[in-house]
Write a protein that holds these residues in place. Structure first.
Motif, PDB file in Angstrom:
ATOM      1  N   UNK A  10       0.707  -1.112  -0.041  1.00  0.00           N
ATOM      2  CA  UNK A  10      -0.122   0.156   0.043  1.00  0.00           C
ATOM      3  C   UNK A  10       0.744   1.243   0.000  1.00  0.00           C
ATOM      4  N   UNK A  11       0.915   1.949  -1.164  1.00  0.00           N
ATOM      5  CA  UNK A  11       1.667   3.287  -1.250  1.00  0.00           C
ATOM      6  C   UNK A  11       1.046   4.444  -0.432  1.00  0.00           C
ATOM      7  N   UNK A  33       2.687  -4.102   3.345  1.00  0.00           N
ATOM      8  CA  UNK A  33       3.687  -3.488   3.368  1.00  0.00           C
ATOM      9  C   UNK A  33       3.288  -2.128   3.024  1.00  0.00           C
ATOM     10  N   UNK A  34       3.946  -1.241   3.888  1.00  0.00           N
ATOM     11  CA  UNK A  34       3.574   0.118   3.902  1.00  0.00           C
ATOM     12  C   UNK A  34       4.761   0.858   3.424  1.00  0.00           C
ATOM     13  N   UNK A  35       4.380   1.351   2.080  1.00  0.00           N
ATOM     14  CA  UNK A  35       5.529   2.327   1.386  1.00  0.00           C
ATOM     15  C   UNK A  35       5.095   3.689   1.366  1.00  0.00           C
ATOM     16  N   UNK A  36       5.723   4.564   1.740  1.00  0.00           N
ATOM     17  CA  UNK A  36       5.564   5.984   2.269  1.00  0.00           C
ATOM     18  C   UNK A  36       6.988   6.665   2.230  1.00  0.00           C
ATOM     19  N   UNK A  37       6.947   8.128   1.815  1.00  0.00           N
ATOM     20  CA  UNK A  37       7.991   8.753   1.815  1.00  0.00           C
ATOM     21  C   UNK A  37       8.126   9.399   3.358  1.00  0.00           C
ATOM     22  N   UNK A  38       6.998   9.422   4.256  1.00  0.00           N
ATOM     23  CA  UNK A  38       7.226   9.760   5.459  1.00  0.00           C
ATOM     24  C   UNK A  38       7.761   8.883   6.512  1.00  0.00           C
ATOM     25  N   UNK A  39       8.859   8.579   6.731  1.00  0.00           N
ATOM     26  CA  UNK A  39       9.492   7.481   7.631  1.00  0.00           C
ATOM     27  C   UNK A  39       8.921   7.484   8.992  1.00  0.00           C
ATOM     28  N   UNK A  65      10.396   7.548  -7.923  1.00  0.00           N
ATOM     29  CA  UNK A  65      11.933   7.290  -8.040  1.00  0.00           C
ATOM     30  C   UNK A  65      11.872   5.655  -8.340  1.00  0.00           C
ATOM     31  N   UNK A  66      12.416   5.690  -9.702  1.00  0.00           N
ATOM     32  CA  UNK A  66      12.125   4.135 -10.294  1.00  0.00           C
ATOM     33  C   UNK A  66      13.125   3.241  -9.367  1.00  0.00           C
ATOM     34  N   UNK A  67      14.103   3.654  -8.800  1.00  0.00           N
ATOM     35  CA  UNK A  67      15.053   2.788  -8.045  1.00  0.00           C
ATOM     36  C   UNK A  67      14.387   2.287  -6.728  1.00  0.00           C
ATOM     37  N   UNK A  68      13.605   3.604  -6.234  1.00  0.00           N
ATOM     38  CA  UNK A  68      12.988   3.110  -4.711  1.00  0.00           C
ATOM     39  C   UNK A  68      11.875   2.145  -5.128  1.00  0.00           C
ATOM     40  N   UNK A  69      11.037   2.363  -6.110  1.00  0.00           N
ATOM     41  CA  UNK A  69      10.078   1.256  -6.356  1.00  0.00           C
ATOM     42  C   UNK A  69      10.563  -0.322  -6.638  1.00  0.00           C
ATOM     43  N   UNK A 111       3.919  13.277 -11.125  1.00  0.00           N
ATOM     44  CA  UNK A 111       4.838  12.237 -10.839  1.00  0.00           C
ATOM     45  C   UNK A 111       4.569  11.393  -9.534  1.00  0.00           C
ATOM     46  N   UNK A 112       4.033  11.943  -8.732  1.00  0.00           N
ATOM     47  CA  UNK A 112       3.403  11.049  -7.480  1.00  0.00           C
ATOM     48  C   UNK A 112       2.245  10.443  -7.749  1.00  0.00           C
ATOM     49  N   UNK A 113       1.166  10.903  -8.127  1.00  0.00           N
ATOM     50  CA  UNK A 113      -0.107  10.369  -8.606  1.00  0.00           C
ATOM     51  C   UNK A 113      -0.144   9.347  -9.730  1.00  0.00           C
ATOM     52  N   UNK A 114       0.483   9.924 -10.972  1.00  0.00           N
ATOM     53  CA  UNK A 114       0.236   8.984 -12.153  1.00  0.00           C
ATOM     54  C   UNK A 114       1.715   8.116 -12.427  1.00  0.00           C
ATOM     55  N   UNK A 115       2.804   8.882 -12.332  1.00  0.00           N
ATOM     56  CA  UNK A 115       3.927   8.229 -12.779  1.00  0.00           C
ATOM     57  C   UNK A 115       4.344   7.346 -11.544  1.00  0.00           C
ATOM     58  N   UNK A 116       3.669   7.547 -10.454  1.00  0.00           N
ATOM     59  CA  UNK A 116       4.038   6.633  -9.149  1.00  0.00           C
ATOM     60  C   UNK A 116       3.210   5.468  -9.427  1.00  0.00           C
ATOM     61  N   UNK A 117       1.749   5.559  -9.912  1.00  0.00           N
ATOM     62  CA  UNK A 117       1.063   4.170  -9.940  1.00  0.00           C
ATOM     63  C   UNK A 117       1.565   3.535 -11.248  1.00  0.00           C
ATOM     64  N   UNK A 118       2.212   4.187 -12.419  1.00  0.00           N
ATOM     65  CA  UNK A 118       2.752   3.524 -13.418  1.00  0.00           C
ATOM     66  C   UNK A 118       4.139   2.546 -12.843  1.00  0.00           C
ATOM     67  N   UNK A 119       4.818   3.073 -12.273  1.00  0.00           N
ATOM     68  CA  UNK A 119       6.204   2.617 -11.755  1.00  0.00           C
ATOM     69  C   UNK A 119       5.813   1.200 -10.750  1.00  0.00           C
ATOM     70  N   UNK A 120       4.996   1.734  -9.796  1.00  0.00           N
ATOM     71  CA  UNK A 120       4.723   0.487  -8.932  1.00  0.00           C
ATOM     72  C   UNK A 120       3.863  -0.691  -9.412  1.00  0.00           C
TER      73      UNK A 120
END
Length: 261
Positions: A10-11, A33-39, A65-69, A111-120
């Motif tokens: 869950x992002x 698995x919680x995936x979030x930028x807010x650690x 970020x592709x590497x993060x994903x 980048x967050x909403x659409x590209x993030x959904x694409x990458x994940x």
């Protein structure tokens, strides 16, 4: 246990809709698995779920970020053995018109909403294929279909998510991977109140928003989480490419727009 033995990423899972969804799916047997930028908030949420007996890990992730994903998928497989479901919930918003939105602001939301959904989705699909199938839920919005003033980047990103949902369902069908979207309207989350703070009269904006709801209340995170549970569970195993409005009927009230600008 409707999701016994499943593994769900869950992002944006540290708070709001994401947190409610993590709790709901975990209560029904999924490992989370919680995936979030807010650690800080993400780790706290993970510990809260663990204290309730839900197998949960947190991984700090910038979904744009592709590497993060890629790292997120690797850690998930290493920890839990695979990926069965993905909820693309991470979101950014800004309340501005096209005229007033800078390129940097536009790019951040897209980048967050659409590209993030694409990458994940791209990297989760590869892992789901190894498991013989899976389910993806994209957290879109009623802004994909109905919107109000000064939501240019956000509405565009959510419209893109519904289009991506339809397209992915075609490509992923032969892999036994279902792809759907949930389209909430107004939800009681921290993001909602941050948006209100940007308005001239936050209290009036909240009251107008409340008065606009046919059911007499705004949605809770659990309302949205219940829809995600249904779309991930086997109860929806012949539903794919669908965008489910979870809006309490507000979609039908186009004759009276909100006027709190």
């Amino acid at each position: 246990m409707r999701l016994e033995g499943k593994v769900t990423i869950i992002t944006g899972g540290s708070q709001g809709i994401g947190e409610a969804t993590a709790k709901k799916l975990g209560e029904h047997g999924s490992k989370i698995v919680i995936a979030d930028i807010d650690q800080e908030t993400g780790m706290k949420t993970a510990k809260d779920l663990q204290s309730q007996g839900i197998e949960t890990i947190f991984w700090k992730t910038d979904v744009s970020n592709e590497q993060d994903v890629q790292d997120l998928m690797h850690v998930t497989v290493e920890q839990f053995g695979g990926v069965d479901a993905l909820v693309n919930n991470a979101a950014a918003t800004i309340r501005k018109s096209v005229k007033d939105t800078s390129l940097a602001e536009w790019q951040k939301v897209i980048n967050v909403n659409l590209t993030g959904a694409f990458l994940c989705s791209k990297y989760a699909i590869a892992e789901m294929e190894k498991r013989g199938g899976g389910a993806i839920v994209n957290m879109a919005s009623w802004h994909a279909y109905r919107t109000i003033t000064r939501f240019a980047a956000y509405a565009a990103s959510k419209g893109g998510m519904t289009a991506l949902t339809r397209q992915m369902s075609l490509d992923c069908g032969p892999l036994n991977i279902r792809v759907n979207a949930v389209c909430p309207s107004t939800v009681d989350t921290p993001m909602l109140y941050e948006t209100f703070k940007s308005l001239p009269d936050p209290e009036d904006a909240f009251q107008q928003t409340l008065d606009y709801q046919p059911l007499g209340r705004i949605a809770t995170g659990e309302d949205i989480a219940n829809a995600c549970l249904f779309l991930i569970s086997d109860e929806s195993n012949y539903i794919s490419g669908h965008s489910l409005m979870v809006d309490g009927g507000t979609y039908n009230k186009v004759a009276r727009p909100l006027m709190f600008d």
